[in-house]
Design a protein around this motif. Structure first.
Motif, short mmCIF file in Angstrom:
data_model
loop_
_atom_site.label_atom_id
_atom_site.label_comp_id
_atom_site.label_asym_id
_atom_site.label_seq_id
_atom_site.Cartn_x
_atom_site.Cartn_y
_atom_site.Cartn_z
N VAL A 176 0.82 -1.21 0.00
CA VAL A 176 0.00 0.00 0.00
C VAL A 176 0.86 1.27 0.00
O VAL A 176 0.73 2.13 -0.88
CB VAL A 176 -0.96 0.00 1.20
N ILE A 177 1.75 1.40 1.00
CA ILE A 177 2.56 2.62 1.10
C ILE A 177 3.50 2.78 -0.09
O ILE A 177 3.53 3.86 -0.71
CB ILE A 177 3.34 2.64 2.43
N PRO A 178 4.29 1.75 -0.48
CA PRO A 178 5.12 1.93 -1.68
C PRO A 178 4.29 2.18 -2.93
O PRO A 178 4.68 2.96 -3.80
CB PRO A 178 5.88 0.60 -1.78
N GLY A 179 3.10 1.53 -3.01
CA GLY A 179 2.26 1.75 -4.18
C GLY A 179 1.77 3.18 -4.29
O GLY A 179 1.76 3.78 -5.37
N LEU A 180 1.39 3.77 -3.14
CA LEU A 180 0.96 5.15 -3.14
C LEU A 180 2.11 6.10 -3.48
O LEU A 180 1.94 7.08 -4.21
CB LEU A 180 0.36 5.52 -1.77
N ALA A 181 3.29 5.80 -2.93
CA ALA A 181 4.45 6.68 -3.16
C ALA A 181 4.86 6.68 -4.63
O ALA A 181 5.04 7.73 -5.25
CB ALA A 181 5.61 6.24 -2.27
N PHE A 182 5.02 5.49 -5.18
CA PHE A 182 5.46 5.42 -6.57
C PHE A 182 4.32 5.75 -7.53
O PHE A 182 4.54 6.28 -8.62
CB PHE A 182 6.01 4.02 -6.88
N GLY A 183 3.08 5.44 -7.13
CA GLY A 183 1.95 5.81 -7.97
C GLY A 183 1.75 7.31 -8.05
O GLY A 183 1.22 7.83 -9.04
N ALA A 184 2.20 8.03 -6.99
CA ALA A 184 2.08 9.50 -7.01
C ALA A 184 2.94 10.13 -8.10
O ALA A 184 2.68 11.25 -8.53
CB ALA A 184 2.50 10.06 -5.65
N ARG A 198 7.74 26.66 -7.22
CA ARG A 198 6.95 25.45 -7.46
C ARG A 198 6.80 24.71 -6.14
O ARG A 198 7.45 23.68 -5.92
CB ARG A 198 7.62 24.57 -8.51
N PRO A 199 6.02 25.23 -5.22
CA PRO A 199 5.97 24.69 -3.85
C PRO A 199 5.50 23.24 -3.77
O PRO A 199 6.05 22.45 -3.00
CB PRO A 199 5.00 25.63 -3.13
N PHE A 200 4.50 22.86 -4.55
CA PHE A 200 3.98 21.50 -4.47
C PHE A 200 4.99 20.47 -4.97
O PHE A 200 5.29 19.49 -4.29
CB PHE A 200 2.67 21.38 -5.26
N ALA A 201 5.53 20.71 -6.15
CA ALA A 201 6.51 19.78 -6.72
C ALA A 201 7.76 19.71 -5.85
O ALA A 201 8.27 18.62 -5.55
CB ALA A 201 6.86 20.20 -8.14
N THR A 202 8.25 20.86 -5.42
CA THR A 202 9.45 20.89 -4.59
C THR A 202 9.21 20.24 -3.23
O THR A 202 10.05 19.49 -2.73
CB THR A 202 9.92 22.34 -4.39
N GLY A 203 8.05 20.52 -2.64
CA GLY A 203 7.74 19.95 -1.33
C GLY A 203 7.65 18.44 -1.36
O GLY A 203 8.21 17.75 -0.50
N PHE A 204 6.94 17.89 -2.36
CA PHE A 204 6.82 16.44 -2.47
C PHE A 204 8.16 15.78 -2.75
O PHE A 204 8.46 14.70 -2.25
CB PHE A 204 5.81 16.07 -3.54
N MET A 205 8.98 16.43 -3.57
CA MET A 205 10.30 15.88 -3.87
C MET A 205 11.16 15.83 -2.61
O MET A 205 11.78 14.80 -2.31
CB MET A 205 11.00 16.73 -4.93
N LEU A 206 11.20 16.94 -1.85
CA LEU A 206 11.99 16.97 -0.63
C LEU A 206 11.47 15.98 0.41
O LEU A 206 12.25 15.35 1.14
CB LEU A 206 11.99 18.39 -0.05
N LEU A 207 10.14 15.83 0.48
CA LEU A 207 9.56 14.87 1.41
C LEU A 207 9.98 13.44 1.07
O LEU A 207 10.34 12.65 1.95
CB LEU A 207 8.03 14.99 1.40
N GLY A 208 9.93 13.11 -0.22
CA GLY A 208 10.33 11.77 -0.65
C GLY A 208 11.80 11.49 -0.39
O GLY A 208 12.17 10.41 0.09
#
Length: 258
Positions: free
Chosen positions: A109-117, A135-145
């Motif tokens: 579930v968790i890896p599927g959601l992460a890679f599916g995002a 680009r706050p959304f793209a940058t934020g998700f990238m840094l979070l990952g």
């Protein structure tokens, strides 16, 4: 300059008097900033690739791959460790709600959601900006990952018992003892839980010593089977006394040939 020069009035709009084709500029219009694909561009690519290849070969020569002992499917005490690029997933399934009865959450579930995002990445930020700060959304998700991957990998490395893992995979020279797997004593051994810890050829493992070349009598082996010794708990043998006698005599007879 005369007002409206070079322009034609058509109603309320203005269009250029000279029709210009919508064709991108040719590279020849950028002197000094282009190069021939062959041989200039390919030569640089090959040189860079050669440097990395030679460096990789030097690393493999200086630090050979640490080979482990032959895989033993009967060794239930062996704990495998994935390669470094999967350590963050290995650490993830150690947590309460990603392991045990919730294992499907940690491994799917968790890896599927992460890679599916990643499939949604083009739709999360469709703006023309190229700066990361805009680009706050793209940058934020990238840094979070990146932060999650680095943290889980680091936790997996610092919490793993590397000394025990080295002992698990250590190549041990096997004693020159012929194991008769057709003997009655071996059949009793294979039917008991002994084989899970001591190995198919009684060579021992991370959780148990080898059972060859023991300086023990059959009676002492019977006592150990009932009462345990060291890390071996008592009550591991659950067969008959007759079979235990055969097992003890078989183990006591395993001696190296002089």
């Amino acid at each position: 300059m005369k007002r409206g020069k070079g322009m034609k009035f058509v109603g309320d709009s203005r269009i250029s008097a000279e029709r210009k084709p919508n064709i991108p500029k040719d590279y020849s219009e950028y002197p000094g900033k282009t190069e021939a694909f062959w041989p200039d561009f390919l030569l640089k690519e090959w040189l860079v690739g050669a440097v990395f290849l030679i460096g990789f070969l030097c690393l493999t020569a200086a630090h050979p791959v640490p080979l482990e002992r032959i895989a033993d499917p009967t060794d239930a005490g062996y704990i495998p460790l994935p390669d470094w690029y999967f350590l963050f997933l290995y650490q993830l399934i150690k947590y309460t709600y990603a392991s045990g009865p919730y294992n499907i959450i940690g491994v799917a579930v968790i890896p599927g959601l992460a890679f599916g995002a990643l499939l949604l990445a083009p739709f999360l930020d469709r703006g023309p900006e190229r700066r990361a700060s805009k680009r706050p959304f793209a940058t934020g998700f990238m840094l979070l990952g990146i932060a999650a991957t680095f943290y889980l990998t680091w936790e997996s490395v610092v919490t793993h018992d590397w000394a025990a893992a080295e002992q698990q995979g250590k190549i041990v020279e096997q004693p020159d003892v012929e194991i008769d797997q057709e003997a009655e004593g071996y059949q009793v051994y294979a039917a008991q839980s002994c084989i899970n810890c001591h190995g198919e050829n009684l060579e021992g493992g991370p959780a148990a010593p080898p059972l060859v070349n023991l300086d023990l009598t059959p009676e002492e082996i019977i006592t150990i089977a009932h009462d345990g010794i060291g890390t071996m708990p008592p009550g591991q043998y659950d067969g008959s006394d007759e079979d235990l006698q055969k097992l003890a005599e078989f183990i006591a007879s395993l001696k190296s040939e002089e």
